[in-house]
Design a protein around this motif. Structure first.
Motif, mmCIF file in Angstrom:
data_model
loop_
_atom_site.group_PDB
_atom_site.id
_atom_site.type_symbol
_atom_site.label_atom_id
_atom_site.label_comp_id
_atom_site.label_asym_id
_atom_site.label_seq_id
_atom_site.Cartn_x
_atom_site.Cartn_y
_atom_site.Cartn_z
ATOM 1 N N ASN A 63 0.739 -1.136 -0.175
ATOM 2 C CA ASN A 63 0.035 -0.064 0.125
ATOM 3 C C ASN A 63 0.936 1.427 0.111
ATOM 4 O O ASN A 63 0.328 2.405 -0.217
ATOM 5 C CB ASN A 63 -0.831 -0.087 1.301
ATOM 6 N N GLU A 64 1.934 1.193 0.347
ATOM 7 C CA GLU A 64 3.029 2.278 0.566
ATOM 8 C C GLU A 64 3.959 2.532 -0.575
ATOM 9 O O GLU A 64 4.701 3.366 -0.901
ATOM 10 C CB GLU A 64 3.847 2.239 1.818
ATOM 11 N N ALA A 65 3.893 1.493 -1.511
ATOM 12 C CA ALA A 65 5.019 1.455 -2.693
ATOM 13 C C ALA A 65 5.065 2.729 -3.445
ATOM 14 O O ALA A 65 6.095 3.066 -4.154
ATOM 15 C CB ALA A 65 4.485 0.361 -3.787
ATOM 16 N N LEU A 66 3.880 3.550 -3.642
ATOM 17 C CA LEU A 66 4.134 4.657 -4.363
ATOM 18 C C LEU A 66 4.070 5.954 -3.576
ATOM 19 O O LEU A 66 3.667 7.080 -4.044
ATOM 20 C CB LEU A 66 2.882 4.676 -5.390
ATOM 21 N N ARG A 67 4.074 5.930 -2.140
ATOM 22 C CA ARG A 67 4.032 7.180 -1.359
ATOM 23 C C ARG A 67 5.545 7.358 -0.880
ATOM 24 O O ARG A 67 6.379 6.800 -0.697
ATOM 25 C CB ARG A 67 3.161 6.565 -0.112
ATOM 26 N N LEU A 68 5.617 8.833 -0.716
ATOM 27 C CA LEU A 68 6.731 9.356 -0.078
ATOM 28 C C LEU A 68 6.670 10.006 1.193
ATOM 29 O O LEU A 68 5.546 10.618 1.446
ATOM 30 C CB LEU A 68 7.248 10.323 -1.175
ATOM 31 N N LYS A 69 7.618 9.744 2.036
ATOM 32 C CA LYS A 69 7.466 10.501 3.353
ATOM 33 C C LYS A 69 7.963 11.797 3.287
ATOM 34 O O LYS A 69 7.599 12.459 4.386
ATOM 35 C CB LYS A 69 8.449 9.557 4.155
ATOM 36 N N GLY A 70 8.499 12.418 2.301
ATOM 37 C CA GLY A 70 9.019 13.502 1.978
ATOM 38 C C GLY A 70 9.899 13.906 1.038
ATOM 39 O O GLY A 70 10.134 13.054 0.299
ATOM 40 N N PRO A 71 10.679 14.881 1.098
ATOM 41 C CA PRO A 71 11.584 15.454 0.078
ATOM 42 C C PRO A 71 12.621 14.394 -0.190
ATOM 43 O O PRO A 71 13.027 13.866 0.828
ATOM 44 C CB PRO A 71 12.087 16.806 0.167
ATOM 45 N N ALA A 72 13.143 14.048 -1.300
ATOM 46 C CA ALA A 72 14.264 13.183 -1.703
ATOM 47 C C ALA A 72 15.311 13.685 -1.088
ATOM 48 O O ALA A 72 15.862 14.995 -0.690
ATOM 49 C CB ALA A 72 14.458 13.271 -3.042
ATOM 50 N N GLN A 73 16.525 12.950 -0.522
ATOM 51 C CA GLN A 73 17.816 13.391 -0.027
ATOM 52 C C GLN A 73 18.660 13.541 -1.153
ATOM 53 O O GLN A 73 18.936 12.552 -1.791
ATOM 54 C CB GLN A 73 18.041 12.208 1.051
ATOM 55 N N GLU A 74 19.082 14.820 -1.262
ATOM 56 C CA GLU A 74 20.070 15.034 -2.444
ATOM 57 C C GLU A 74 21.263 15.478 -1.861
ATOM 58 O O GLU A 74 21.557 16.366 -0.755
ATOM 59 C CB GLU A 74 19.509 16.271 -3.147
ATOM 60 N N THR A 75 22.331 15.025 -2.507
ATOM 61 C CA THR A 75 23.844 15.460 -2.256
ATOM 62 C C THR A 75 24.557 15.706 -3.506
ATOM 63 O O THR A 75 24.227 15.301 -4.496
ATOM 64 C CB THR A 75 24.615 14.169 -1.341
ATOM 65 N N TRP A 76 25.436 16.770 -3.220
ATOM 66 C CA TRP A 76 26.340 17.082 -4.192
ATOM 67 C C TRP A 76 27.701 16.969 -3.990
ATOM 68 O O TRP A 76 28.149 17.119 -2.476
ATOM 69 C CB TRP A 76 26.291 18.772 -4.316
ATOM 70 N N LYS A 77 28.495 16.541 -4.866
ATOM 71 C CA LYS A 77 30.115 16.599 -4.511
ATOM 72 C C LYS A 77 30.802 16.984 -5.862
ATOM 73 O O LYS A 77 30.253 16.913 -7.019
ATOM 74 C CB LYS A 77 30.577 14.821 -4.412
ATOM 75 N N PHE A 78 31.858 17.658 -5.580
ATOM 76 C CA PHE A 78 32.683 18.168 -6.497
ATOM 77 C C PHE A 78 34.220 18.800 -6.026
ATOM 78 O O PHE A 78 34.267 18.627 -4.910
ATOM 79 C CB PHE A 78 32.041 19.490 -7.194
ATOM 80 N N THR A 79 34.915 18.839 -7.063
ATOM 81 C CA THR A 79 36.317 19.282 -6.671
ATOM 82 C C THR A 79 36.456 20.677 -7.241
ATOM 83 O O THR A 79 36.324 20.939 -8.292
ATOM 84 C CB THR A 79 37.478 18.371 -7.335
ATOM 85 N N ALA A 80 37.020 21.614 -6.070
ATOM 86 C CA ALA A 80 37.182 22.946 -6.422
ATOM 87 C C ALA A 80 38.576 22.937 -6.449
ATOM 88 O O ALA A 80 39.673 22.384 -5.540
ATOM 89 C CB ALA A 80 36.501 23.678 -5.615
ATOM 90 N N GLU A 81 39.398 24.105 -7.311
ATOM 91 C CA GLU A 81 40.701 24.516 -7.118
ATOM 92 C C GLU A 81 40.945 26.051 -6.661
ATOM 93 O O GLU A 81 40.077 26.841 -6.855
ATOM 94 C CB GLU A 81 41.170 24.293 -8.536
ATOM 95 N N ILE A 82 41.702 26.296 -5.782
ATOM 96 C CA ILE A 82 42.428 27.493 -5.496
ATOM 97 C C ILE A 82 43.767 27.447 -5.733
ATOM 98 O O ILE A 82 44.715 26.697 -5.443
ATOM 99 C CB ILE A 82 42.046 27.703 -3.672
ATOM 100 N N ASP A 83 43.970 28.777 -6.246
ATOM 101 C CA ASP A 83 45.441 28.993 -6.859
ATOM 102 C C ASP A 83 45.911 30.446 -6.831
ATOM 103 O O ASP A 83 45.093 31.231 -7.221
ATOM 104 C CB ASP A 83 45.798 28.377 -8.372
ATOM 105 N N ALA A 84 46.750 30.787 -5.812
ATOM 106 C CA ALA A 84 47.170 32.157 -5.570
ATOM 107 C C ALA A 84 48.099 32.741 -6.792
ATOM 108 O O ALA A 84 47.863 33.906 -6.873
ATOM 109 C CB ALA A 84 47.766 32.246 -4.263
ATOM 110 N N THR A 85 48.661 31.936 -7.290
ATOM 111 C CA THR A 85 49.475 32.224 -8.732
ATOM 112 C C THR A 85 48.797 32.821 -9.755
ATOM 113 O O THR A 85 49.186 33.271 -10.674
ATOM 114 C CB THR A 85 50.480 31.007 -9.205
ATOM 115 N N ASP A 86 47.461 32.122 -9.683
ATOM 116 C CA ASP A 86 46.541 32.730 -10.915
ATOM 117 C C ASP A 86 45.952 33.959 -10.529
ATOM 118 O O ASP A 86 45.328 34.724 -11.252
ATOM 119 C CB ASP A 86 45.325 31.806 -10.942
#
Length: 222
Positions: A63-86
């Motif tokens: 009975n619960e197969a199409l039901r949601l308890k709340g918003p989806a759990q979303e995660t983000w991952k990425f790589t950032a660069e910091i360069d003082a010489t630039d």
């Protein structure tokens, strides 16, 4: 002939630190370079649980197969660069220490908060509330502005000046998007999440729909 002045200046991604009570920005962190790739994960919160509905053992799970308890759990991952010489036109006597410190303070309590907690402990306060950090927003253009919690910060420093100040680093960052399930009602972050979700709904409405014929289902009823 295209002139350099005619080329639009790229928008930078970044982080906005907001006062959780007033909802006013405290600091804006602009990433020096936009990440080349983003890893996003969106996990639905199914009402029946991850193992629900298997083998017909539980009628309630069906009975619960199409039901949601709340918003989806979303995660983000990425790589950032910091360069003082630039940024040779910008004085950097401390290398990139300040930029790294700003990011690290997203997951650190301040000395004032720690001293206040220690003072309450010395006074015999039995229960001390956990230290609240500022609200953090991650921005990736105007269509992606969302409240987040920094869950991962890995720093790889790869170059240093003569005083051992880091001048180049690669950062691995991970964020969890905070939803109305994570924040109290009326919290500024909850309202910002609803605006973020409304943006997704608007984009979904303008997406072109497909046809049964494209799926090889032409002339069949469903």
């Amino acid at each position: 002939m295209t002139r350099y002045a005619d080329i639009p200046k790229p928008i930078r991604s970044g982080i906005v630190v907001v006062d959780p009570e007033r909802g006013t920005p405290q600091r804006i962190i602009v990433l020096q370079f936009n990440p080349d790739t983003l890893e996003r994960s969106v996990a639905p919160q199914a009402a029946g649980g991850e193992g629900g509905g298997g083998g017909g053992d539980s009628g309630g799970d069906r009975n619960e197969a199409l039901r949601l308890k709340g918003p989806a759990q979303e995660t983000w991952k990425f790589t950032a660069e910091i360069d003082a010489t630039d940024q040779l036109d910008v004085a950097a006597p401390d290398g990139i220490h300040p930029q790294l410190a700003v990011l690290e303070m997203l997951v650190q309590p301040t000395t004032a908060q720690l001293r206040a907690a220690s003072h309450l402990s010395k006074k015999g306060t039995i229960e001390i509330s956990p230290i609240e950090t500022p609200l953090t927003l991650f921005t990736w253009g105007s269509k992606r502005v969302m409240p987040v919690r920094l869950t991962e910060l890995s720093i790889n420093e790869s170059a240093f000046d003569v005083y051992l100040n880091p001048i180049r680093a690669s950062l691995s960052l991970g964020f969890k998007v905070l939803t109305v399930s994570d924040l109290p009602p009326g919290h500024p972050g909850a309202e910002l999440y609803l605006a973020h979700l409304a943006q997704k709904e608007q984009l979904a409405r303008v997406a072109r729909g497909g046809s049964f014929a494209a799926l090889g289902l032409g002339g069949r009823g469903i």
